[in-house]
Design a protein around this motif. Structure first.
Motif, mmCIF file in Angstrom:
data_model
loop_
_atom_site.group_PDB
_atom_site.id
_atom_site.type_symbol
_atom_site.label_atom_id
_atom_site.label_comp_id
_atom_site.label_asym_id
_atom_site.label_seq_id
_atom_site.Cartn_x
_atom_site.Cartn_y
_atom_site.Cartn_z
ATOM 1 N N UNK A 1 0.848 -1.193 0.000
ATOM 2 C CA UNK A 1 0.000 0.000 0.000
ATOM 3 C C UNK A 1 0.886 1.246 0.000
ATOM 4 N N UNK A 2 0.294 2.356 -0.400
ATOM 5 C CA UNK A 2 1.039 3.612 -0.471
ATOM 6 C C UNK A 2 1.159 4.256 0.902
ATOM 7 N N UNK A 3 2.318 4.864 1.158
ATOM 8 C CA UNK A 3 2.531 5.551 2.429
ATOM 9 C C UNK A 3 3.603 6.616 2.252
ATOM 10 N N UNK A 4 3.555 7.617 3.127
ATOM 11 C CA UNK A 4 4.620 8.610 3.229
ATOM 12 C C UNK A 4 5.355 8.359 4.534
ATOM 13 N N UNK A 5 6.645 8.098 4.440
ATOM 14 C CA UNK A 5 7.428 7.660 5.599
ATOM 15 C C UNK A 5 8.533 8.669 5.897
ATOM 16 N N UNK A 6 8.616 9.086 7.168
ATOM 17 C CA UNK A 6 9.734 9.913 7.607
ATOM 18 C C UNK A 6 10.854 8.970 8.020
ATOM 19 N N UNK A 7 11.941 8.960 7.244
ATOM 20 C CA UNK A 7 13.033 8.033 7.501
ATOM 21 C C UNK A 7 14.189 8.663 8.263
ATOM 22 N N UNK A 8 14.267 9.984 8.244
ATOM 23 C CA UNK A 8 15.309 10.697 8.995
ATOM 24 C C UNK A 8 14.765 12.075 9.358
ATOM 25 N N UNK A 9 15.167 12.580 10.514
ATOM 26 C CA UNK A 9 14.695 13.887 10.940
ATOM 27 C C UNK A 9 15.226 14.992 10.023
ATOM 28 N N UNK A 10 14.411 16.027 9.878
ATOM 29 C CA UNK A 10 14.778 17.194 9.072
ATOM 30 C C UNK A 10 15.050 16.834 7.615
ATOM 31 N N UNK A 11 14.331 15.822 7.135
ATOM 32 C CA UNK A 11 14.399 15.437 5.725
ATOM 33 C C UNK A 11 12.977 15.282 5.205
ATOM 34 N N UNK A 19 4.089 -2.600 3.594
ATOM 35 C CA UNK A 19 3.205 -3.740 3.829
ATOM 36 C C UNK A 19 1.895 -3.275 4.472
ATOM 37 N N UNK A 20 0.793 -3.756 3.947
ATOM 38 C CA UNK A 20 -0.506 -3.458 4.542
ATOM 39 C C UNK A 20 -0.595 -4.129 5.906
ATOM 40 N N UNK A 21 -1.183 -3.460 6.906
ATOM 41 C CA UNK A 21 -1.292 -4.080 8.240
ATOM 42 C C UNK A 21 -2.053 -5.395 8.196
ATOM 43 N N UNK A 22 -1.696 -6.296 9.100
ATOM 44 C CA UNK A 22 -2.432 -7.548 9.237
ATOM 45 C C UNK A 22 -3.842 -7.283 9.767
ATOM 46 N N UNK A 29 -9.055 -1.930 15.350
ATOM 47 C CA UNK A 29 -9.754 -1.782 14.080
ATOM 48 C C UNK A 29 -8.731 -1.606 12.969
ATOM 49 N N UNK A 30 -9.089 -2.025 11.777
ATOM 50 C CA UNK A 30 -8.333 -1.653 10.583
ATOM 51 C C UNK A 30 -9.152 -0.600 9.854
ATOM 52 N N UNK A 31 -8.564 0.563 9.680
ATOM 53 C CA UNK A 31 -9.251 1.694 9.064
ATOM 54 C C UNK A 31 -8.602 2.011 7.726
ATOM 55 N N UNK A 32 -9.427 2.146 6.694
ATOM 56 C CA UNK A 32 -8.950 2.658 5.413
ATOM 57 C C UNK A 32 -8.978 4.180 5.490
ATOM 58 N N UNK A 33 -7.815 4.796 5.403
ATOM 59 C CA UNK A 33 -7.697 6.236 5.602
ATOM 60 C C UNK A 33 -8.252 6.977 4.384
ATOM 61 N N UNK A 34 -9.092 7.967 4.635
ATOM 62 C CA UNK A 34 -9.645 8.804 3.567
ATOM 63 C C UNK A 34 -9.087 10.226 3.595
ATOM 64 N N UNK A 130 -0.990 7.038 5.236
ATOM 65 C CA UNK A 130 -0.913 5.759 4.550
ATOM 66 C C UNK A 130 -2.343 5.305 4.245
ATOM 67 N N UNK A 131 -2.477 4.301 3.412
ATOM 68 C CA UNK A 131 -3.813 3.914 2.969
ATOM 69 C C UNK A 131 -4.617 3.150 4.020
ATOM 70 N N UNK A 132 -3.949 2.387 4.873
ATOM 71 C CA UNK A 132 -4.634 1.631 5.917
ATOM 72 C C UNK A 132 -3.858 1.787 7.230
#
Length: 371
Positions: A1-11, A19-22, A29-34, A130-132
Motif C-alpha cells: 500500500x502507499x505511504x509517506x514515511x519519515x526516515x530521517x529527521x529534518x528530511x 506492507x498493509x497491516x495484518x 480496528x483496521x481503518x482505510x484512511x480517507x 498511509x492507505x490503511x
C-alpha cells in the motif's frame, strides 16, 4: 500500500510502498484512511524534538472507514464494518491499570487518554499518511452523516484540543453554555484558533480574536464573515497595531472608579509558542479570570507572579481531550456547522504540503486520499 514515511529527521517524507497491516485483533480496528491532516506537532516531531522512533508514518489526526474489527471490540462503542470514523492519535493501547486508566472521567473502562504508557498514532506508532492503519477502537469517534473525512480529520487534534481548552476556561460545552462569558484567543487565526472562534461563538461566548500577521487576520475575517448573524460577537484584534489596554476598554468597557481588575475577558486561550502572545493576552484578563495554555515553547513562558497572586488569575494547561469529549465535539461541529478552513493535497504531494505549512499557508492542510 502507499505511504509517506519519515526516515530521517529534518528530511522530506519518502513516498513508497509498505506492507498493509495484518487483520486487527483484540480491541483494534483496521481503518482505510480517507483524509489525514497535518498538525504543528507533526512538524515538531519531524525536527527530532520529540520521540526518536524512526522510520515513522506521520499524522495523528485522520479519518476513514472501518474495514475490519478485532473480536473484542465493545458493542457499546457503536462501531461496525463500513462505518466512517475520526481517529485522534491518542491513545493507542493504554496500560489499563494506572491512575489515568482507572480514573478516566467516564471513558471506556480501563481506557486512559493520558496514560503515559499508551502509544500515539503518527508519533510513537504509524499514523494516517498511509492507505490503511491499525487503530484502537476506544480512541475513535463515529463521523456524523453531514460531515466528510476532510471535514473530520482536522478536528481530531486541533478541534478536540481547543474544545478541551474551552472547557478548561469554564465554558460549559453545550449550546448556550458560554452565555455571558468573554473569551480571548491569542493566535486565533491559526489551525486551532479559527476553530476555537467558531466553537466559542456557537457555544454562546463573546470572542476577542487576536493575531499578528496579515494571513492569519485575513483567515479570521473569513471565519467571522461565515458566522452570519453571530459575527457581531467577535472582535478581531491586530496585536501589531493595537494595545492590550485599548482592546480591553473597547471590548469589555471602561471600569468604574478606574479599577482595571473589574473589567476584562473572563478567559484567555494561548495558542502560539510566543511570549508576546501570553504577555498581550494576560493584560486583557479581569481579576479572578483564567489563562489556558495549549502551547509548550521549548524555552518556556515568563509568567508574572503578581498576576497570579494579586489578581488571582488561574493558569491551566491542556492536551487534546477524552474520548467522550471527542464524540460530543464532533456532534456539536456537525450540528452547528463548525468547519476548518482546509487546503487539500494528494498523498504523493505531502512534501509540498509541508513546504506550504512552513511558508505560512493558513488554515488546516489535509491529505485527501481520494485525490
Amino acid at each position: 500500500m502507499r505511504a509517506q514515511v519519515l526516515e530521517a529527521f529534518n528530511t522530506p517524507y519518502v513516498f513508497k510502498d509498505v506492507k498493509k497491516p495484518d487483520a486487527p485483533t483484540g480491541q483494534d480496528l483496521l481503518v482505510q484512511v480517507q483524509a489525514a491532516s497535518y498538525c504543528h506537532t507533526d512538524a515538531v516531531f519531524a525536527s527530532g524534538a520529540m520521540w526518536q522512533d524512526l522510520p515513522r508514518v506521520g499524522s495523528h489526526e485522520f479519518a476513514g472507514v472501518i474495514v475490519a474489527m478485532g473480536d473484542d471490540v465493545s458493542k457499546e462503542l457503536g462501531l461496525s464494518v463500513g462505518a466512517p470514523v475520526g481517529v485522534p492519535g491518542r491513545a493507542f493501547h493504554p496500560c489499563g491499570s494506572c491512575y489515568e486508566c482507572r480514573v478516566n472521567d467516564g471513558d471506556p473502562h480501563g481506557y486512559g487518554v493520558y496514560c503515559t504508557k499508551a502509544g500515539n498514532l503518527g508519533l510513537s506508532r504509524d499514523g494516517g499518511f498511509q492507505e490503511f492503519c491499525i487503530v484502537d477502537s476506544r480512541q475513535v469517534a463515529p463521523i456524523p452523516q453531514n460531515m466528510t473525512a476532510v471535514d473530520t480529520a482536522p478536528l481530531m487534534c486541533a478541534g478536540l484540543t481547543i474544545w478541551n481548552a474551552l472547557q478548561a476556561a469554564r465554558v460549559t460545552l453545550k449550546e448556550g453554555g458560554g452565555d455571558g462569558l468573554t473569551v480571548a484567543i491569542s493566535g486565533a487565526g491559526g489551525g486551532l484558533g479559527h476553530l476555537g472562534v467558531q466553537f466559542a461563538v456557537k457555544l454562546g461566548c463573546r470572542v476577542v480574536a487576536i493575531d499578528a500577521s496579515d494571513g492569519a487576520l485575513e483567515l479570521l475575517r473569513q471565519v467571522v464573515d461565515s458566522l452570519g448573524p453571530l459575527s457581531h460577537k467577535v472582535s478581531i484584534v491586530d496585536a501589531r497595531t493595537q494595545t492590550p489596554e485599548d482592546v480591553r476598554i473597547e471590548t469589555c468597557g471602561k471600569p468604574e472608579n478606574d479599577l482595571p481588575g473589574e473589567k476584562g475577558v473572563d478567559a484567555l486561550l494561548v495558542l502560539p509558542e510566543a511570549q508576546q502572545a501570553l504577555t498581550f493576552g494576560m493584560k486583557l484578563i479581569k481579576d479572578h479570570g483564567i489563562c489556558v495554555t495549549v502551547s509548550f515553547p521549548k524555552e518556556g513562558f515568563l509568567i508574572q507572579p503578581r498576576d497570579l497572586v494579586f489578581r488571582h488569575i488561574e493558569m491551566k494547561g491542556v492536551l487534546v481531550g477524552r474520548n467522550h469529549q471527542l464524540r460530543e465535539m464532533l456532534n456539536f461541529a456537525a450540528k452547528k456547522d463548525v468547519r476548518a478552513k482546509t487546503r487539500t493535497y494528494k498523498l504523493e504531494d505531502l512534501n509540498q504540503l509541508v513546504t506550504d505549512y512552513h511558508n505560512g499557508v493558513n488554515g488546516k492542510l489535509v491529505v485527501d486520499m481520494t485525490k
